[in-house]
Scaffold this motif. Structure first.
Motif, mmCIF file in Angstrom:
data_model
loop_
_atom_site.group_PDB
_atom_site.id
_atom_site.type_symbol
_atom_site.label_atom_id
_atom_site.label_comp_id
_atom_site.label_asym_id
_atom_site.label_seq_id
_atom_site.Cartn_x
_atom_site.Cartn_y
_atom_site.Cartn_z
ATOM 1 N N GLY A 240 -20.171 -5.065 -2.830
ATOM 2 C CA GLY A 240 -19.906 -4.644 -4.194
ATOM 3 C C GLY A 240 -18.463 -4.813 -4.622
ATOM 4 O O GLY A 240 -17.609 -5.306 -3.868
ATOM 5 N N GLN A 241 -18.190 -4.396 -5.838
ATOM 6 C CA GLN A 241 -16.845 -4.466 -6.404
ATOM 7 C C GLN A 241 -16.688 -3.339 -7.416
ATOM 8 O O GLN A 241 -17.621 -3.008 -8.146
ATOM 9 N N ALA A 242 -15.507 -2.729 -7.446
ATOM 10 C CA ALA A 242 -15.294 -1.599 -8.348
ATOM 11 C C ALA A 242 -13.806 -1.414 -8.578
ATOM 12 O O ALA A 242 -12.957 -1.978 -7.866
ATOM 13 N N ARG A 243 -13.506 -0.617 -9.598
ATOM 14 C CA ARG A 243 -12.145 -0.171 -9.827
ATOM 15 C C ARG A 243 -12.110 1.347 -9.716
ATOM 16 O O ARG A 243 -13.097 2.035 -10.026
ATOM 17 N N ALA A 244 -10.967 1.866 -9.281
ATOM 18 C CA ALA A 244 -10.850 3.298 -9.035
ATOM 19 C C ALA A 244 -9.444 3.759 -9.364
ATOM 20 O O ALA A 244 -8.479 2.991 -9.273
ATOM 21 N N VAL A 245 -9.316 5.027 -9.744
ATOM 22 C CA VAL A 245 -8.017 5.615 -10.011
ATOM 23 C C VAL A 245 -7.602 6.437 -8.795
ATOM 24 O O VAL A 245 -8.388 7.233 -8.264
ATOM 25 N N VAL A 246 -6.401 6.222 -8.340
ATOM 26 C CA VAL A 246 -5.891 6.908 -7.152
ATOM 27 C C VAL A 246 -5.659 8.381 -7.474
ATOM 28 O O VAL A 246 -5.016 8.722 -8.479
ATOM 29 N N THR A 247 -6.174 9.255 -6.621
ATOM 30 C CA THR A 247 -6.000 10.701 -6.808
ATOM 31 C C THR A 247 -5.073 11.322 -5.764
ATOM 32 O O THR A 247 -4.359 12.277 -6.067
ATOM 33 N N HIS A 248 -5.101 10.799 -4.548
ATOM 34 C CA HIS A 248 -4.256 11.361 -3.487
ATOM 35 C C HIS A 248 -3.709 10.235 -2.629
ATOM 36 O O HIS A 248 -4.396 9.227 -2.385
ATOM 37 N N THR A 249 -2.494 10.411 -2.149
ATOM 38 C CA THR A 249 -1.860 9.424 -1.268
ATOM 39 C C THR A 249 -1.242 10.133 -0.072
ATOM 40 O O THR A 249 -1.056 11.354 -0.075
ATOM 41 N N GLY A 250 -0.907 9.327 0.955
ATOM 42 C CA GLY A 250 -0.177 9.849 2.107
ATOM 43 C C GLY A 250 -0.883 10.989 2.799
ATOM 44 O O GLY A 250 -2.087 10.957 3.055
ATOM 45 N N ALA B 269 0.825 -1.209 0.000
ATOM 46 C CA ALA B 269 0.000 0.000 0.000
ATOM 47 C C ALA B 269 0.857 1.255 0.000
ATOM 48 O O ALA B 269 0.473 2.269 -0.585
ATOM 49 N N ARG B 270 2.018 1.205 0.637
ATOM 50 C CA ARG B 270 2.872 2.393 0.699
ATOM 51 C C ARG B 270 3.451 2.761 -0.665
ATOM 52 O O ARG B 270 3.964 3.859 -0.851
ATOM 53 N N ASP B 271 3.368 1.831 -1.650
ATOM 54 C CA ASP B 271 3.932 2.099 -2.971
ATOM 55 C C ASP B 271 2.906 2.685 -3.941
ATOM 56 O O ASP B 271 3.241 2.960 -5.094
ATOM 57 N N LEU B 272 1.659 2.874 -3.513
ATOM 58 C CA LEU B 272 0.658 3.442 -4.414
ATOM 59 C C LEU B 272 0.975 4.906 -4.696
ATOM 60 O O LEU B 272 1.471 5.635 -3.827
ATOM 61 N N VAL B 273 0.666 5.345 -5.916
ATOM 62 C CA VAL B 273 0.918 6.721 -6.331
ATOM 63 C C VAL B 273 -0.312 7.228 -7.083
ATOM 64 O O VAL B 273 -1.121 6.427 -7.585
ATOM 65 N N PRO B 274 -0.500 8.554 -7.175
ATOM 66 C CA PRO B 274 -1.588 9.083 -8.001
ATOM 67 C C PRO B 274 -1.482 8.584 -9.434
ATOM 68 O O PRO B 274 -0.399 8.594 -10.030
ATOM 69 N N GLY B 275 -2.606 8.142 -9.985
ATOM 70 C CA GLY B 275 -2.628 7.570 -11.328
ATOM 71 C C GLY B 275 -2.757 6.065 -11.329
ATOM 72 O O GLY B 275 -3.150 5.480 -12.341
ATOM 73 N N ASP B 276 -2.445 5.397 -10.222
ATOM 74 C CA ASP B 276 -2.630 3.955 -10.131
ATOM 75 C C ASP B 276 -4.117 3.609 -10.204
ATOM 76 O O ASP B 276 -4.973 4.361 -9.699
ATOM 77 N N VAL B 277 -4.438 2.468 -10.806
ATOM 78 C CA VAL B 277 -5.803 1.951 -10.828
ATOM 79 C C VAL B 277 -5.854 0.755 -9.892
ATOM 80 O O VAL B 277 -5.090 -0.204 -10.048
ATOM 81 N N ILE B 278 -6.734 0.817 -8.907
ATOM 82 C CA ILE B 278 -6.836 -0.236 -7.902
ATOM 83 C C ILE B 278 -8.199 -0.904 -7.985
ATOM 84 O O ILE B 278 -9.165 -0.318 -8.504
#
Length: 908
Positions: free
Chosen positions: A208-218, A137-146
């Motif tokens: 439910g289930q979904a996919r999302a794009v990361v916008t903010h981290t940390g 989880a600490r390696d996620l960055v904005p733009g990742d799709v989870i």
């Protein structure tokens, strides 16, 4: 040329996915591994950081700059200059002891941000190079799709791009009901946490289930913003800490003034410089209550242990006293006033309403409960799960079925299920298929249009008329207005192939079974606790993230607001200016602040504190952390509360019982009264310790010094300590919780306390001690100006020392009550005090009769006649104060501690 990226704080996460992907330079297939690694270098790890750290060496050194410590250092230097190394060493030991106690008291760990970090999962499913992989989880960055699925904890703020989920946001907004989030919802203006297309770090997916794009981290996430808020400002001193600090400055001023005034007097009176220095040291040491701070620390520690046994863990010692000063409690609703679990209370059937807590042998009600429990995916504890897991609403339905007598075993339910149409946030319903029977539950406005029939009063299906539809809608409105959550339950019997043909085909032609209304109920002990708080003059406000109607209903049930609650929403609070908010709070009414944001809670807390209130803020979620830290007393729930709230709070309720707060307030009041008692006890001995030095100075050395400095230290750190600690455990005087909260301006030390300590108990003790000293001199044949033999002089100073110890016993009994007669609490009820007095007598006897200690402290054995002379001292000292308190009671002019003037006014 290297590709640049936008800082996460600048991302507008509410824009359409195509624009968001273009802004983040990403796409539906996620990032490449090399790009993600580069962004990790730019944005940093997806974790929370601390703004500042604590430096313990600086804290330790600060203990040696306190006024009393500086005074004692001066005394040590004077003793060394006066060629008294033993005395200098003794004073230095006192300084180190006080510093050690104070340093340990201030070493409260501030781990709120580290606890916030625990809300981030260890790993996440993320698309890298177009492949779904597990990544830290600490390696996620904005733009990742989870990818997010039921049971997952969201690990970054993100915008949904596909699918829909139900998310438990209670840790952020305080709501007990999961919120619906979907990728294709229309953009609706409003608070960020209510955006239907966004999910946030630290929350949990319940369906439910979904996919999302990361916008903010940390630290750029919502949970990171709360972490930053929780670090804002520094912990402030409690009222007791401020008052003790003020008292130390007063004592320091008195000691410096006395030393500066009488040192030249001693020199002019014909004393040598060595004698004058010894005199100055004695005066400083006699005026400085060396045992005051350690005694307060240990007494507060005893209060902490007592509260821990009662279910309240206090992390800062001085907070015990602050609890007793509490004037306002700002309480959360979910998990604090309520049980943080849904419970079905009402059932609506065609034949009428039913009380869910009493219905048993009712066929339609049993059919409704069985269908509702079958249409679930939750697992109650003991049924394939070590603890309750799943949606709280579904758990409530399963418990309802078991209570009515149609239990549904989760393991058997899952094994028999042949189809599942998961909860759809858009349609607000879900369905399960078991063989040839479909069960559906959801919002009435979603289920009712699909129904063509309804069970009548006997449980037979009949046509659903417009009249019955109107009754259903009326019942829904009635329940909603009462703060209940309403679900409609229906079923359909058809061929298995038809029911498996798809949602649109299966969920038609339903038969309505009824409505289920549920509530997150108040805790059983809360109404009585609120009543006790009101009796003690404490105002209770509700600050919650839940809806106003629900919160107002719960507040009315537990007695907050006396049925006249004013509900202020978060939007209304945000629109208020500071002056308007101040006016609202000054009205004195108990208010329900609904849909509140963390900033809103902080605003209310700070506004109350600006009015001079001592605020206790309760909470259990991540969103409560900033306000818990800012309040005078932050109170977190130990069982249902988050780690964040527990670490940010000053006190944690291990039993999650609101009533424990009231018990803690009572304990705090008693601790404050007891602090006054042992301050009175300690201060009263300053007069008989100072008077001998004044006699020595005024006589120009013609009268020998009645007391040595080491004997004073033996009194202040030896005979005095245990009785003072025992006074810190004294039982409460009658009517403790029937009086209003103490004014924040009322000090531990006030005019009445100083009068009793110095003018009554101190002066009486000084007269008796001086009489004993001169009686001993008279027996030795002393005459003014004549030097006594060493043995006779030792017996005379020992008589002074023993006289002060005897007077301490009388002072201890006199200090046990501030206003009432001693008999009201029992003369011998404080066994710790009796033990402390016994130790005091044994310690004094050791100094007087053991030769090794005689040589150190300059004492000598006392005769039987001398002991007989000292015997009445305790009774005389206690008797004088008892007569004074009786006179005050007869006149009806007693000053309660909370009414006393402040220390500043006492010295003005």
């Amino acid at each position: 040329m290297a590709q640049t990226t936008t800082a996460p704080a600048e991302v507008d996460e509410r824009r359409p996915p195509t624009e968001l992907f273009r802004h983040l330079r990403s796409g539906p297939t996620g990032l490449r591994s090399r790009d993600a690694a580069r962004r990790l270098t730019v944005y940093g790890p997806n974790e929370l950081s601390r703004r500042h750290t604590r430096h313990w060496p600086r804290q330790l050194l600060a203990q040696f700059t306190q006024p009393l410590a500086v005074l004692l250092m001066i005394a040590a230097v004077l003793a060394w200059a006066g060629h008294s190394p033993a005395l200098a060493a003794a004073v230095v030991a006192v300084i180190l002891l006080n510093a050690a106690f104070a340093f340990v008291q201030e070493q409260q760990a501030e781990r709120a941000v580290e606890a916030l970090a625990a809300f981030l999962p260890l790993s996440a499913r993320v698309l890298r190079d177009g492949v779904l992989v597990e990544a830290p989880a600490r390696d996620l960055v904005p733009g990742d799709v989870i990818e997010i699925a039921e049971g997952d904890r969201v690990c970054a703020d993100a915008r949904l791009i596909d699918g829909s989920v139900a998310v438990d946001l209670s840790a952020l907004n305080g709501e007990s009901v999961p919120a619906v989030r979907a990728a294709d919802t229309a953009l609706v203006p409003g608070p960020l946490l209510e955006a239907r297309e966004l999910v946030f770090s630290g929350t949990s997916c319940t369906a439910g289930q979904a996919r999302a794009v990361v916008t903010h981290t940390g630290m750029h996430t919502e949970i990171g913003r709360i972490a930053a808020l929780s670090q804002r400002g520094r912990a402030e001193m409690s009222p007791l800490e401020r008052q003790v600090r003020r008292a130390t400055w007063i004592i320091a001023a008195v000691a410096v003034t006395a030393g500066a005034a009488f040192l030249p007097i001693g020199v002019l009176a014909g004393l040598g410089w060595a004698a004058a220095i010894s005199f100055a040291i004695g005066l400083i040491v006699a005026n400085v209550p060396e045992g005051l701070l350690p005694t307060i620390t240990l007494a507060l520690a005893a209060g902490v242990r007592e509260l821990a046994r009662a279910g309240a863990v206090v992390k800062r010692l001085s907070a015990v006293e602050t609890l007793g000063s509490t004037t306002v409690i700002c309480t959360d609703k979910t998990g604090t006033l309520t049980e943080n679990r849904m419970r079905v209370t009402r059932l609506w059937l065609t034949g009428g309403e039913r009380d869910a807590t009493t219905v048993r042998d009712d066929g339609p009600a049993r059919a409704l409960a069985l269908a509702a429990a079958t249409c679930t995916t939750a697992h109650p504890s003991g049924d394939g799960a070590p603890a309750d897991s799943g949606d709280p609403t579904e758990l409530a339905l399963i418990h309802l079925a078991a209570a009515i007598g149609v239990p549904v075993r989760a393991t058997a339910r899952d094994a028999a299920r042949t189809g599942l149409y998961a909860f759809d946030p858009r349609t607000k319903r879900m369905s399960t298929v078991t063989g040839g029977r479909l069960h559906t539950k959801g919002a009435p406005e979603s289920v009712l249009p699909l129904c063509t029939r309804v069970h009548d009063g006997s449980g037979r299906p009949v046509g659903l008329t417009d009249t019955v539809r109107a009754e259903v809608l009326a019942a829904e409105d009635r329940y909603a207005h009462a703060g209940l959550r309403v679900l409609a339950v229906a079923e359909r019997v058809a061929g298995a192939d038809l029911l498996a043909a798809g949602r649109e085909t299966a969920e038609t032609g339903l038969t309505l079974l009824g409505l289920v209304a549920m509530v997150d109920p108040p805790r059983e002990a809360v109404p009585a606790a609120v009543a006790d708080a009101h009796r003690a003059g404490i105002t209770v406000h509700v600050i919650t993230g839940d809806y106003g109607a629900t919160a107002a209903t719960i507040a009315a049930e537990v007695g907050i607001g006396d049925g006249q609650q004013r509900v202020v929403t978060g939007a209304e609070l945000d629109a208020m200016g500071d002056a308007e908010l101040d006016h609202l709070l000054e009205e004195g009414r108990e208010i329900v602040f609904a849909r509140s944001s963390p900033e809103g809670k902080l605003r209310v807390c700070e506004a109350l504190r600006s009015h001079g209130h001592i605020v206790a803020m309760t909470g259990d979620g991540v969103n409560d952390a900033p306000a818990l830290r800012r309040a005078d007393i932050g109170v977190a729930m130990g069982r249902s509360g988050t780690d964040v709230a527990r670490e940010a709070a000053t006190m944690v309720l291990t039993d999650d019982n609101f009533a424990t707060i009231v018990r803690a307030v009572e304990a705090g009041r008693r601790v404050f009264d007891n602090v006054r008692k042992f301050v009175l006890y300690i201060f009263a001995h300053a007069v008989p310790e100072v008077v001998p030095f004044l006699i020595f100075a005024w006589s120009g050395g013609a009268v020998p010094l009645p007391l040595t400095v080491l004997q004073i230290l033996a009194i202040d750190l030896g005979t005095e300590t245990l009785p003072a600690l025992a006074l810190g455990r004294e039982r409460a005087e009658p009517g403790l919780m029937s009086r209003p909260p103490r004014s924040p301006k009322a000090g531990v030390i006030d005019r009445r306390l100083l009068w009793r300590a110095w003018g009554l108990l101190g002066l009486t003790s000084a007269v008796l001690v001086t009489a004993g000293f001169f009686w001993s001199l008279w027996r030795a044949g002393w005459q003014p100006g004549v030097t006594l033999p060493a043995a006779d002089y030792a017996r005379a100073t020992t008589m002074t020392f023993a006289g002060i110890v005897a007077c301490q016993i009388g002072t201890a009994f006199a200090s046990r009550t501030d206003h009432a007669a001693l008999r009201t609490i029992g003369v011998f009820s404080n066994r710790l005090l009796l033990g402390g007095i016994a130790f005091e007598l044994v310690f004094a006897a050791a100094l007087i009769y053991l030769p090794p200690l005689q040589a150190v402290f300059g004492t000598a054995a006392l005769s039987g006649a001398a002991l007989a002379f000292l015997a009445p001292f305790p009774v005389l000292v206690w008797g004088v104060d008892e007569l004074y308190r009786a006179r005050v009671r007869r006149r009806g002019t007693g000053i309660r501690p909370e009414e006393a003037p402040s220390c500043e006014s006492a010295t003005s």
